[in-house]
Design an enzyme around this catalytic site. Structure first.
Site, PDB file in Angstrom:
ATOM      1  N   SER A 162      27.752  26.209   7.021  1.00  0.00           N
ATOM      2  CA  SER A 162      26.520  26.102   7.660  1.00  0.00           C
ATOM      3  C   SER A 162      27.436  24.614   8.481  1.00  0.00           C
ATOM      4  O   SER A 162      28.059  24.181   9.015  1.00  0.00           O
ATOM      5  CB  SER A 162      25.676  26.602   7.179  1.00  0.00           C
ATOM      6  OG  SER A 162      24.182  26.517   8.536  1.00  0.00           O
ATOM      7  N   HIS A 189      27.316  30.037  10.413  1.00  0.00           N
ATOM      8  CA  HIS A 189      26.213  30.256  10.976  1.00  0.00           C
ATOM      9  C   HIS A 189      26.216  29.516  12.257  1.00  0.00           C
ATOM     10  O   HIS A 189      26.366  28.433  12.561  1.00  0.00           O
ATOM     11  CB  HIS A 189      25.416  29.247   9.703  1.00  0.00           C
ATOM     12  CG  HIS A 189      24.706  29.671   8.858  1.00  0.00           C
ATOM     13  ND1 HIS A 189      24.049  28.999   7.470  1.00  0.00           N
ATOM     14  CD2 HIS A 189      24.706  31.279   8.058  1.00  0.00           C
ATOM     15  CE1 HIS A 189      24.229  29.738   6.530  1.00  0.00           C
ATOM     16  NE2 HIS A 189      24.574  31.125   6.808  1.00  0.00           N
ATOM     17  N   MET A 278      23.643  23.304   5.056  1.00  0.00           N
ATOM     18  CA  MET A 278      22.415  23.475   4.445  1.00  0.00           C
ATOM     19  C   MET A 278      22.027  24.219   4.110  1.00  0.00           C
ATOM     20  O   MET A 278      22.126  25.035   4.477  1.00  0.00           O
ATOM     21  CB  MET A 278      21.139  22.210   5.838  1.00  0.00           C
ATOM     22  CG  MET A 278      20.993  23.477   6.767  1.00  0.00           C
ATOM     23  SD  MET A 278      19.612  22.199   8.169  1.00  0.00           S
ATOM     24  CE  MET A 278      19.757  23.588   9.495  1.00  0.00           C
ATOM     25  N   ASP A 281      21.978  29.358   1.096  1.00  0.00           N
ATOM     26  CA  ASP A 281      23.285  30.541   1.873  1.00  0.00           C
ATOM     27  C   ASP A 281      24.439  29.959   0.867  1.00  0.00           C
ATOM     28  O   ASP A 281      24.533  29.491   1.006  1.00  0.00           O
ATOM     29  CB  ASP A 281      22.577  31.149   3.015  1.00  0.00           C
ATOM     30  CG  ASP A 281      24.089  31.842   3.176  1.00  0.00           C
ATOM     31  OD1 ASP A 281      23.525  32.603   2.495  1.00  0.00           O
ATOM     32  OD2 ASP A 281      24.180  32.224   4.627  1.00  0.00           O
TER      33      ASP A 281
END
Length: 337
Positions: A162, A189, A278, A281
């Site tokens: 991410s 992401h 962050m 996930d």
């Protein structure tokens, strides 16, 4: 003490909007603004901010030029403010050291709360309250026996990332051996419209093929598949499957979706890797890979832009090995040649 932010944007309206949003966040304040890169460098010297939001398109000195100047002289995080039409420039900015980017919504008025919450989260994540670095991580050798035993039988590598991921992935992808004979699956992401450019960029950096995954694409060895923005990616019966099911952990694509499907498809012959980012996930997906007998590698705090996703994996006892970004790259090189 408040987080001090400098807003750099050539639009007076955007400067006002961003300033109002940030000042409305507890513990944050905009200490100054700038209309272009040249003005920004003077403002930064005077204001000494903790973070800068930086527009991609500006006159006199554009976002890329300004970013380079900032990174040459300062160590604070920079968040790029971008749009789909600037996707290639945004990817370049991330490679040059920008910590993150936020896509400007077409209508800020209609997406005010969502945009404000996203902006606040992406600023706040760079200033965690806990400053202590964990010192009890196991100091494993690069390729422990458990991982070496999987080298000949390895059937797939799955990677999740991410915040900070694009720059980390560039380093990791460059380490893949030209002798790669298994598929590699990646969830980063990233909004819709940016992943195609990112896949194209990664493809130029490695001797294997990197593509943005498409529905019903047949899975082949020697290929790297990047999940498209806005869609979950899973593997099933040797094909890529995409869907627009609800977001998980507020994101789509989600690492958990991919990892769980990879665990089911490849079982114990899976290497799962969690990079900087962050949130949490990927943790459930790592658990699925572990339960199937696969191996989990997570990035350490020292080289993570945001030690969130890998930290959750580590603290839940799911990481078989913790390594720096450079160690992870070396491991991938060894496991794919």
């Amino acid at each position: 003490m408040n987080i001090k932010v400098v807003v750099v944007d050539d639009s007076a309206l955007m400067r006002k909007i961003l300033s109002n949003m940030i000042n409305d966040c507890q513990g944050m304040e905009v200490v100054d603004v700038a209309r272009n890169g040249m003005e920004a460098m003077k403002v930064i010297e005077r204001a000494q901010p903790d973070l800068v939001t930086l527009d991609v398109e500006m006159p006199m000195m554009n976002g890329i030029e300004t970013l380079k100047a900032i990174k040459d002289n300062h160590r604070f995080p920079v968040i790029m403010m971008s749009s789909k039409k600037n996707n290639k420039i945004t990817i370049e900015a991330l490679e040059l050291g920008a910590e993150d980017f936020i896509e400007k919504p077409i209508s800020i008025k209609e997406n005010w709360d969502t945009f404000k919450n996203d902006l606040e989260a992406r600023i706040r994540v760079h200033f965690p309250e806990e400053k202590a670095v964990r010192s009890n991580e196991k100091k494993n050798k690069l390729l422990p026996e458990q991982l070496l035993d999987k080298k000949k039988s390895l059937e797939a590598i799955a990677i999740g990332a991410s915040t900070g991921g694009p720059k980390a992935l560039v380093h990791v992808i460059q380490s893949i051996s030209e002798h790669l004979d298994i598929p590699v699956f990646i969830v980063q992401h990233m909004p819709e419209g940016f992943t195609a450019s990112f896949a194209q960029r990664l493809d130029t950096l490695t001797s294997v093929n990197v593509v943005e995954a498409q529905e019903n694409m047949r899975i082949k060895p020697k290929m790297v598949y990047l999940a498209p923005g806005g869609k979950h990616m899973i593997v099933k019966n040797n094909y890529i499957k995409l869907n627009e099911d609800p977001k998980i952990h507020g994101v789509r694509p989600a690492v958990d979706y991919l990892f769980e499907s990879v665990a089911e498809a490849y079982g114990e012959n899976t290497l799962g890797i969690i990079l900087t980012g962050m949130g949490n996930d990927g943790a459930n997906g790592c658990q699925a890979i572990k339960q199937a007998g696969g191996y989990i590698l997570s990035q350490d705090k020292g080289t993570s832009i945001v030690y969130g996703m890998p930290r959750v994996v580590y603290e839940r006892g799911l990481s078989d090995q913790v390594g720096s970004l450079y160690q992870i790259a070396d491991i991938i090189k060894e496991m794919t040649r």
